[in-house]
Structure formats: C-alpha cells, structure tokens
Design a protein around this motif. Structure first.
Motif, short mmCIF file in Angstrom:
data_model
loop_
_atom_site.label_atom_id
_atom_site.label_comp_id
_atom_site.label_asym_id
_atom_site.label_seq_id
_atom_site.Cartn_x
_atom_site.Cartn_y
_atom_site.Cartn_z
N LEU A 205 83.88 44.60 73.62
CA LEU A 205 82.85 45.78 75.06
C LEU A 205 83.38 45.77 75.79
CD1 LEU A 205 80.73 41.84 75.07
CD2 LEU A 205 80.40 44.12 74.18
N PRO A 206 83.23 46.97 76.91
CA PRO A 206 83.85 47.33 78.36
C PRO A 206 84.89 45.95 78.31
CG PRO A 206 81.98 47.54 78.06
CD PRO A 206 81.81 47.13 77.66
N ARG A 207 86.46 45.70 79.37
CA ARG A 207 87.03 45.15 79.65
C ARG A 207 86.52 44.15 80.52
NH1 ARG A 207 92.66 44.43 80.85
NH2 ARG A 207 92.96 42.94 82.55
N ALA A 208 85.53 45.04 81.41
CA ALA A 208 84.36 44.37 82.58
C ALA A 208 84.03 43.08 82.25
CB ALA A 208 84.08 45.24 83.96
N ARG A 209 83.14 42.84 81.20
CA ARG A 209 82.47 42.21 80.22
C ARG A 209 83.33 40.41 79.79
NH1 ARG A 209 79.81 44.27 83.69
NH2 ARG A 209 78.59 45.81 83.66
N LEU A 210 84.56 40.38 80.03
CA LEU A 210 84.84 39.63 79.54
C LEU A 210 84.34 38.57 80.03
CD1 LEU A 210 87.38 38.29 78.50
CD2 LEU A 210 88.99 38.65 80.53
N HIS A 211 83.74 38.07 81.26
CA HIS A 211 83.69 36.84 81.52
C HIS A 211 82.33 36.61 80.34
CE1 HIS A 211 85.72 37.43 85.20
NE2 HIS A 211 85.68 35.57 85.23
N GLN A 212 81.24 37.53 80.36
CA GLN A 212 79.97 37.75 79.93
C GLN A 212 80.86 36.69 77.78
OE1 GLN A 212 81.06 39.74 81.98
NE2 GLN A 212 79.13 39.79 83.36
N ALA A 213 81.48 37.52 77.54
CA ALA A 213 81.94 37.66 76.25
C ALA A 213 82.89 35.97 76.16
CB ALA A 213 83.08 38.74 75.13
N ILE A 214 83.13 35.74 77.60
CA ILE A 214 83.52 34.33 77.56
C ILE A 214 82.30 33.30 77.06
CG2 ILE A 214 84.69 32.01 78.47
CD1 ILE A 214 86.84 34.51 79.65
N ASP A 215 81.58 33.34 77.59
CA ASP A 215 80.10 32.84 78.21
C ASP A 215 79.59 32.34 76.95
OD1 ASP A 215 81.43 31.95 80.46
OD2 ASP A 215 79.21 34.06 81.52
N ALA A 216 79.43 34.02 75.76
CA ALA A 216 78.82 34.01 74.76
C ALA A 216 79.90 33.24 73.65
CB ALA A 216 78.89 35.07 74.62
N LEU A 217 80.86 33.38 73.26
CA LEU A 217 81.51 32.48 72.47
C LEU A 217 81.62 31.06 72.78
CD1 LEU A 217 84.23 34.74 71.20
CD2 LEU A 217 82.39 34.64 70.32
N THR A 218 81.92 30.86 74.07
CA THR A 218 81.86 28.70 73.89
C THR A 218 80.60 28.47 74.49
OG1 THR A 218 82.00 29.36 77.00
CG2 THR A 218 84.60 29.25 75.25
N ALA A 219 79.55 29.22 74.43
CA ALA A 219 78.12 28.83 74.58
C ALA A 219 77.98 27.97 72.75
CB ALA A 219 77.51 30.12 75.29
#
Length: 226
Positions: A205-219
């Motif tokens: 994913l784009p670097r700018a979507r790091l927070h979205q990746a974190i949210d998805a995996l920790t959920a």
C-alpha cells in the motif's frame, strides 16, 4: 523452541541496518514506542538518539563501537546462521504488531529475505515500512479503509486464491503465483476487503496508508500477544 526476548501489549518498532532515515524511525516510534534493533540497526537507533531495549542478531555487522554504547544486558547474540537478523529479532518479539524500518530500499537480497520471512512467520504480525510503500502479509480476511485511487499491489510468494471487494480489478477466480499471475498496480475504489484461501499473499500500500494498515491488522481477533 525460540525464547521470547521482548513481550509487549502494544506495537513494537524493529529497526534494521538497511536504508532508512531518522524520520522513518521517528514515524514508527510515534506509533510503536518500544524499540528493538536487529544487529546493525542499532547504529540507526543510536544515531537518532535512541537506546534500543534489545539488540538481537548474529552481530556480524554491528560495530564494536556501537556495542560499547549499549548495556551488555541489552545485547542478545544469536549465533546460528540458518536465519537472517530480521528473522532472529522478529521471532523473539511477542506483540500485537511490529513496525519494521530499515529492511527495504537497500540490498535486494536482504529485501527478498525479509519478504520471505513475512510469509513464513505467522506471529507477530509485521508491517515493513519503506520510502514509498508499506508491505505486510495478508491474513485470511482483512478490511482496509482506503481511498479511491490508492494503489493496492498484491504479490504472491506462494500459489494462492482469494476474493476481494473494493478493488478496480477483483481477484475472484484468479490463481496467483510467484511464477504466474501477480497483482501489481491494482487500485482501490474505496474501502477494500480481501479474503485469501491460504498464506503467501503480500499487500503493498502507499506509505501514506500506514495508519490504515495498522488499524486493519490490529483489529483482527487474533492480533494479540501470545
């Protein structure tokens, strides 16, 4: 049996000796304040003014000067040569998520080895942070809160099938494989959901979507310290 060195209820930052800047480390530490270094990753941490809780590796690349700046009880020498320093460190962290910097953007063989570890090691979940993208191993089911036009590349390191919603080109019915069809440069139409029938599929994913990746995996329900 591999013994745990770092146990955390919150995400952990892991820094390697590849290409990364102080700003990359700072971005990771803002989200995962506990810091671990893989071998010569200690140099980046120390140069940025951070003392890692642990330095883990075979110590073939950390300098004597850097080792001298670290308390001996924070140095964990793993002598075996059957794994990379990234794997040595990652496998000894028990946390819901690891943010890894300094493992992309330098030597290609090191990058490929890091990607290989991502698909072989189920826990802890890990996101590799690069200059332009973030990379992680897709779990069986994940939902990503993306924006229309976001690039979503799916690269298989093993034969895998799956289903998707929210992608411009769905993966339903496709057989993805490293020696066959891959899924680079797909695009999000908005939020994206992906289900896979087995391990082996990486998401970029784009670097700018790091927070979205974190949210998805920790959920996910099994994103917990074991």
């Amino acid at each position: 049996m591999i013994n745990t060195i770092i146990r955390s209820d919150a995400p952990v930052t892991l820094v390697g000796g590849g290409r990364a800047g102080a700003e990359d480390l700072r971005a990771a530490l803002d989200l995962a304040p506990r810091l671990v270094a893989a071998d010569s990753g200690a140099a980046l941490a120390l140069a940025a003014g951070h003392l890692p809780e642990a330095v883990i590796g075979d110590f073939d690349s950390i300098t004597d000067a850097d080792k001298a700046r670290l308390p001996p009880y924070r140095l964990f020498h793993i002598a075996e040569q059957d794994s990379t320093d990234f794997e040595k460190a990652l496998s000894r962290i028990a946390a819901p998520l690891v943010l890894a910097v300094g493992f992309l953007g330098a030597r290609v063989d090191h990058q490929l080895a890091a990607l290989n570890v991502l698909v072989r090691q189920a826990a802890p979940r890990c996101i590799l942070i690069g200059e332009y993208e973030v990379i992680f191993h897709l779990p069986a089911s994940v939902h990503l809160d993306l924006q229309p036009g976001d690039v979503v590349s799916l690269f298989p390191l093993a034969p895998v099938t799956g289903r998707s919603s929210g992608l411009e080109w769905p993966i339903d019915g496709l057989e993805l494989a490293p020696q066959g069809r891959v899924g680079t440069s797909n695009r999000a139409l908005g939020p994206v959901s992906i289900d896979t029938d087995g391990p082996g599929l990486l998401a970029l994913l784009p670097r700018a979507r790091l927070h979205q990746a974190i949210d998805a995996l920790t959920a996910l329900p099994d994103a917990a310290v074991s």
